[in-house]
Design a protein around this motif. Sequence first.
Motif, PDB file in Angstrom:
ATOM      1  N   LEU A  21       6.543   8.277 -14.221  1.00 34.71           N
ATOM      2  CA  LEU A  21       5.663   7.008 -13.681  1.00 34.71           C
ATOM      3  C   LEU A  21       4.667   7.120 -13.221  1.00 34.71           C
ATOM      4  N   TYR A  22       4.150   8.406 -13.179  1.00 32.99           N
ATOM      5  CA  TYR A  22       2.791   8.506 -12.626  1.00 32.99           C
ATOM      6  C   TYR A  22       2.375   9.333 -13.196  1.00 32.99           C
ATOM      7  N   ARG A  23       3.050   9.270 -14.442  1.00 35.02           N
ATOM      8  CA  ARG A  23       2.417  10.330 -15.084  1.00 35.02           C
ATOM      9  C   ARG A  23       0.757  10.234 -15.822  1.00 35.02           C
ATOM     10  N   PRO A  24      -0.247  10.506 -15.969  1.00 31.78           N
ATOM     11  CA  PRO A  24      -1.557  10.143 -16.457  1.00 31.78           C
ATOM     12  C   PRO A  24      -1.707  10.088 -17.790  1.00 31.78           C
ATOM     13  N   VAL A  25      -2.184   8.612 -17.936  1.00 30.41           N
ATOM     14  CA  VAL A  25      -2.224   7.771 -19.084  1.00 30.41           C
ATOM     15  C   VAL A  25      -3.388   8.434 -20.749  1.00 30.41           C
TER      16      VAL A  25
ATOM     17  N   ALA B 162      10.938  12.753  -6.686  1.00 26.01           N
ATOM     18  CA  ALA B 162       9.479  13.753  -6.904  1.00 26.01           C
ATOM     19  C   ALA B 162      10.085  13.480  -8.793  1.00 26.01           C
ATOM     20  N   GLY B 163      11.162  13.696  -8.685  1.00 25.96           N
ATOM     21  CA  GLY B 163      11.409  13.462 -10.374  1.00 25.96           C
ATOM     22  C   GLY B 163      10.811  11.877 -11.091  1.00 25.96           C
ATOM     23  N   GLU B 164      11.062  11.075  -9.957  1.00 25.01           N
ATOM     24  CA  GLU B 164      10.605   9.616 -10.402  1.00 25.01           C
ATOM     25  C   GLU B 164       9.398   9.572 -10.505  1.00 25.01           C
TER      26      GLU B 164
ATOM     27  N   GLY C 270       1.901  -0.954 -11.323  1.00 22.60           N
ATOM     28  CA  GLY C 270       1.032  -1.797  -9.820  1.00 22.60           C
ATOM     29  C   GLY C 270      -0.315  -1.270  -9.331  1.00 22.60           C
ATOM     30  N   GLU C 271       0.645   0.367  -9.258  1.00 25.08           N
ATOM     31  CA  GLU C 271      -0.730   1.234  -8.526  1.00 25.08           C
ATOM     32  C   GLU C 271      -1.523   1.513  -9.809  1.00 25.08           C
ATOM     33  N   ARG C 272      -1.297   1.956 -11.331  1.00 26.27           N
ATOM     34  CA  ARG C 272      -1.655   2.402 -11.707  1.00 26.27           C
ATOM     35  C   ARG C 272      -2.985   0.762 -11.998  1.00 26.27           C
ATOM     36  N   ALA C 273      -2.725  -0.246 -12.002  1.00 27.27           N
ATOM     37  CA  ALA C 273      -3.940  -1.555 -12.310  1.00 27.27           C
ATOM     38  C   ALA C 273      -4.714  -1.243 -11.335  1.00 27.27           C
TER      39      ALA C 273
END
Length: 231
Positions: free
Chosen positions: A223-227, A217-219, A48-51
């Motif tokens: 999950l939020y690494r750049p696409v 932090a690990g999650e 959701g945040e990425r969208a």
Amino acid sequence: MFDPVLGLTAGLIAALAEPLGSTAAAIVVFTVLVRLLLLPLSVMQARGERARTRLAPQVERLRKRHGRDPERLRKELAALYAKEGTSPLAGCLPSLAQAPFLMVAYQVFASSAIAGHANALLTHGLLGVPLGQQFAGTVAGFGLLGGPTLVFAGLFLLLLAVAWVTSRRIRRTMSPDVRPAALRRVMPLLPYGTVLVAAVLPLAAGVYLLVSTAWTAGERAVLYRPVPAAG
């Protein structure tokens, strides 16, 4: 209202402690199990945040174009999110759904009494320090260089390390549009608040905070690494 849930949770941790031979180890395992249970919600939140990040330029253009017509703006934004198969709340709702689980887990380790009875979990120890012990009482009883005090010092150092990693990530990924400027300065400092919290709560709560914040932090790193951009 939460007492039955807290009692059930405390019983589960006590059951885990028997085969593990350590209540502190049971806290670690329980915290990891809770975070694994909530992982699907974390994935939904990240998506959701990425969208929202992807759509931010289009949203900003619509706000500039229809800022004086709130109803038209609302319809245009709704159409944009519907077209993309998401919503403005896509990143918020999973986070809200996680809150009760994390709050219950935290309360079990921070409460001196559950359902009117002393919290038996806090009578056990970690490296000779009772899990119900607080930092101030430890310093008063054993001095700054006493063994029990050094256990807390080790906990604080680990929390500081996790906070440093989290703070760096916040600085690196924070949107330049965050306003006011004071908020941009404060946000990277917030992770260090876990050290202050651990300093005034029982050792058990500090162990929980360490495991939970390290998991977070690990999650987020995963999950939020750049696409990578297509093509």
